[in-house]
Write an enzyme that holds these catalytic residues in place. Structure first.
Site, PDB file in Angstrom:
ATOM      1  N   CYS A  43       0.848  -1.196   0.000  1.00 23.34           N
ATOM      2  CA  CYS A  43       0.000   0.000   0.000  1.00 23.34           C
ATOM      3  C   CYS A  43       0.888   1.253   0.000  1.00 23.34           C
ATOM      4  CB  CYS A  43      -0.890  -0.058   1.252  1.00 23.34           C
ATOM      5  SG  CYS A  43      -1.604   1.502   1.732  1.00 23.34           S
ATOM      6  N   CYS A  46       0.357   3.711   2.792  1.00 21.16           N
ATOM      7  CA  CYS A  46       0.849   3.238   4.095  1.00 21.16           C
ATOM      8  C   CYS A  46       2.340   3.540   4.236  1.00 21.16           C
ATOM      9  CB  CYS A  46       0.608   1.740   4.254  1.00 21.16           C
ATOM     10  SG  CYS A  46      -1.140   1.284   4.184  1.00 21.16           S
TER      11      CYS A  46
END
Length: 123
Positions: A43, A46
């Site tokens: 991600c 993230c």
């Protein structure tokens, strides 16, 4: 020395266990996509948010708990019936929340150090 406890968990069951073992404590949870062998999440948001969130952890309340939870691989996360989405009502990763309250920062909100600090410092 940190005045908070940090716990790293993987998956919904480990998250629930960590929370139940710390009932009554002020719990902050950060949800992120799984990391690979090189420590990089699938991600990209993230990857961008984690240093911001970690940079504000010095503002965590004394005696609180910070749970770092990897939610699973991308196919699991994309499943609308995964436990994080169904039970915890998460809509995206990264998500930072104060457990048991409506306080939540989702995705690009986690890039903003001032918002993260506010969550850690306001009752």
């Amino acid at each position: 020395m940190a005045q908070y406890e940090e716990v790293e968990v993987h998956g919904y069951e480990e998250f629930c266990k960590a929370v139940s073992e710390r009932k009554g404590k002020d719990i902050f949870a950060y949800f992120s996509g799984d990391k690979d062998g090189q420590g990089r999440s699938w991600c990209p948001d993230c990857v961008k948010a984690e240093p911001v969130v970690r940079g504000e952890m010095e503002h965590l309340p004394e005696g609180s708990v910070f749970i770092y939870c990897q939610v699973g691989d991308r196919p699991y996360w994309k499943d609308p019936n995964n436990e994080f989405k169904k039970t915890l009502k998460l809509t995206g990763v990264p998500t930072l929340l104060r457990y048991g309250t409506p306080q939540t920062l989702v995705e690009e909100q986690c890039f903003k150090a001032d918002l993260v600090r506010m969550m850690f410092t306001e009752d």
